[in-house]
Design a protein around this motif. Structure first.
Motif, PDB file in Angstrom:
ATOM      1  N   TYR A   1      12.753  19.844  22.667  1.00 32.75           N
ATOM      2  CA  TYR A   1      13.042  19.567  24.167  1.00 32.75           C
ATOM      3  C   TYR A   1      13.705  19.475  24.658  1.00 32.75           C
ATOM      4  N   TYR A   2      12.298  19.707  25.975  1.00 39.79           N
ATOM      5  CA  TYR A   2      12.796  20.289  27.680  1.00 39.79           C
ATOM      6  C   TYR A   2      12.840  19.366  28.715  1.00 39.79           C
TER       7      TYR A   2
ATOM      8  N   GLN B   1       9.587  23.538  25.917  1.00 42.21           N
ATOM      9  CA  GLN B   1       9.367  24.983  25.196  1.00 42.21           C
ATOM     10  C   GLN B   1      10.639  24.925  24.361  1.00 42.21           C
ATOM     11  N   ALA B   2       9.854  25.459  22.663  1.00 45.57           N
ATOM     12  CA  ALA B   2      10.303  24.783  21.413  1.00 45.57           C
ATOM     13  C   ALA B   2      12.305  25.859  21.728  1.00 45.57           C
ATOM     14  N   ASP B   3      11.800  26.966  22.631  1.00 42.43           N
ATOM     15  CA  ASP B   3      12.954  27.861  22.306  1.00 42.43           C
ATOM     16  C   ASP B   3      14.178  27.458  22.550  1.00 42.43           C
TER      17      ASP B   3
ATOM     18  N   ASP C   1       5.974  26.094  22.589  1.00 41.09           N
ATOM     19  CA  ASP C   1       5.265  24.955  23.657  1.00 41.09           C
ATOM     20  C   ASP C   1       5.289  23.841  22.504  1.00 41.09           C
ATOM     21  N   LEU C   2       5.693  22.713  22.950  1.00 37.36           N
ATOM     22  CA  LEU C   2       5.528  21.540  21.646  1.00 37.36           C
ATOM     23  C   LEU C   2       4.931  20.248  22.914  1.00 37.36           C
ATOM     24  N   THR C   3       4.517  19.925  22.251  1.00 37.00           N
ATOM     25  CA  THR C   3       3.371  19.047  23.511  1.00 37.00           C
ATOM     26  C   THR C   3       3.644  17.292  22.967  1.00 37.00           C
TER      27      THR C   3
ATOM     28  N   ASP D   1       2.483  21.300  17.786  1.00 43.82           N
ATOM     29  CA  ASP D   1       3.468  22.025  17.836  1.00 43.82           C
ATOM     30  C   ASP D   1       1.885  23.495  18.406  1.00 43.82           C
ATOM     31  N   GLY D   2       1.081  23.041  18.323  1.00 47.98           N
ATOM     32  CA  GLY D   2       0.502  23.632  18.324  1.00 47.98           C
ATOM     33  C   GLY D   2      -0.344  24.941  17.518  1.00 47.98           C
ATOM     34  N   SER D   3       0.190  24.625  16.284  1.00 45.45           N
ATOM     35  CA  SER D   3      -0.271  25.828  14.669  1.00 45.45           C
ATOM     36  C   SER D   3      -0.862  25.579  15.168  1.00 45.45           C
TER      37      SER D   3
END
Length: 481
Positions: free
Chosen positions: A23-24, A90-92, A170-172, A186-188
């Motif tokens: 999380y950002y 931004q997950a990283d 990216d996570l939403t 997570d868009g996967s």
């Protein structure tokens, strides 16, 4: 004394790594995401997400079960992109990793602060942080053991991942049911989503530790009143101020790299030789008193050290800017007797690489290689790349076996665990459990800590009798992934 609380804590600590990648946040005046969000009830732990009015996002895993002690692990993120009813994370990127563990009365009564710290370090964070970072980030405040890490490379090591795990990071976050449910995707391709329910409208403001405020009265008094030796206080905190210079923070194993490869200071080099070099090697070192630094622009954060003992000799690799060119050999008194590398005691690149692999390839690292970067990794191509790029952790036969099954689907090991055990013939073995401590694989290693066998699933077969024998001999639960 009873260590159950600490063991359970160590077991659950790495659940944070498995649940991580969060999380950002970016400032917004109208923000329906602010609050405390809680995941569906889970055994032993509670997962929450705190989103503050200061636009800081904290992912917590907490436990306060009876007889298990209290622990909290937190991942903190400070930058995101907020657009209407979506929060893009931004997950990283992780700004800080915090651990709080409440010590029991027994622990406080029967163990010194240095013993408690050393036990925590040896069982959980030693493979991930340098001793310098441990000194900097770990301390005891009353009945709390606190670790706050703000170095991105160290955080990524603790979360068992590289600087950027993938391009799709990216996570939403989105809001559902009149903004009472937080949904995360997570868009996967799996389309799996996590949901959290709002339990508090706005989180209580927490005092965040910074480099300026890290030193408490408790910490300062521990230096003034403690009768423990310097060696016993190995993991005691460094009391930093904004004025403290980099040289004041230089840590023992990094001194060779700092004084001879980064800094050009004859006086400090002479002092280093007097303190850290065996008598028979001092003449060799004095030939290098006027050497120009190899990495003049590097800083302490660019130096990495790791070491391993072999037959009363300690070998320490010296890495600057992620380059390993020097290996130190030390005697049983931790005094340097040789330096292998350019301009010193020459060895071929192959010989340096052989020593580097000896230092790096250890049972815990091979375990991470197989579980975290193979079983837990879901990208099939990443699995193949990892095997091809890290051949030192497995025999050729095992590399071929891993590649043959690189496209298999595996059980959930994100919250898995492991036990040390042995085969019927006494060979060292590790039992690898999937989620809920389900024994799934048995692996064996050779003397070089390389993976030699994988029993279970679609890998190698083991008779029920031999499998049961390993299960009977397995030791206590060691850790979790």
């Amino acid at each position: 004394m009873k260590k159950k609380g600490l063991i359970i804590f160590l077991l659950l600590l790495f659940i944070a790594g498995g649940s991580a990648g969060f999380y950002y946040y970016k400032k917004s005046t109208e923000n329906h995401f602010i609050g405390v969000w809680e995941a569906k009830k889970q055994p032993f732990v509670k997962e929450t997400i705190e989103i503050s009015s200061e636009n800081e996002v904290t992912m917590n895993i907490l436990s306060d079960e009876e007889n298990m002690g209290y622990f909290r692990t937190s991942l903190i993120y400070k930058h995101t992109t907020l657009s209407e009813n979506k929060l893009i994370v931004q997950a990283d990127k992780v700004d800080a990793y915090e651990i709080e563990y409440r010590l029991s009365k027994d622990q406080l009564e029967y163990m010194s602060e240095s013993e408690l710290m050393r036990m925590f370090v040896d069982n959980s964070i030693k493979p991930y942080l340098t001793d310098e970072q441990i000194k900097k980030y770990l301390h005891i405040d009353g009945d709390k053991l606190l670790l706050t890490v703000d170095d991105s490379k160290a955080i990524n090591r603790m979360l068992s991942r590289t600087e950027v795990d993938s391009e799709d990071t990216d996570l939403t976050f989105s809001l559902k049911k009149e903004n009472s449910v937080l949904e995360i995707s997570d868009g996967s391709k799996s389309k799996e989503k996590m949901t959290y329910t709002k339990v508090v409208e706005e989180p209580t403001k927490k005092a965040k530790r910074t480099k300026e405020t890290a030193s408490s009265k408790t910490q300062e008094s521990s230096y003034e009143e403690s009768s423990e030796s310097e060696e016993e206080l190995l993991t005691a905190p460094i009391r930093e101020t904004t004025e403290s210079s980099e040289e004041e923070r230089v840590y023992e194993p990094n001194k060779f790299a700092y004084y001879f490869l980064v800094l050009n200071d004859r006086e400090k080099r002479e002092a280093f030789i007097e303190e850290h070099v065996a008598e028979e090697a001092q003449a060799m070192f004095k030939k290098h008193l006027a050497d120009e630094p190899v990495y003049e622009s590097a800083r302490l954060e660019d130096i990495y050290s790791d070491e391993r003992e072999n037959r009363q000799r300690i070998y320490q690799l010296v890495s600057v800017n992620e380059e390993v060119q020097f290996i130190l050999e030390k005697n049983e008194n931790d005094k340097i007797v040789a330096v292998f590398g350019p301009g010193w005691k020459e060895k071929t690149k192959e010989e340096i690489k052989e020593l580097e692999l000896f230092i790096r390839v250890r049972p815990t690292m091979t375990l991470r290689y197989f579980v975290i970067y193979y079983l837990i990794e879901t990208d099939k191509e990443e699995r193949k790349n990892m095997i091809n790029e890290n051949k030192e952790y497995a025999t050729k036969e095992m590399q071929e076996l891993l590649l043959a099954h690189a496209e298999d689907e595996f059980a959930n090991f994100n919250s898995g665990s492991w036990h040390e055990s042995e085969m019927k013939d006494g060979t060292f073995a590790i039992v690898i459990n999937a989620a809920e401590d389900k024994p799934t694989y048995i692996i064996t290693l050779n003397q070089d800590s390389q993976l030699t066998h994988i029993y279970g699933g679609n890998f190698e077969k083991l008779s029920q009798e031999d499998w049961d024998a390993v299960m009977e001999k397995k030791g206590k639960l060691i850790g979790a992934f």
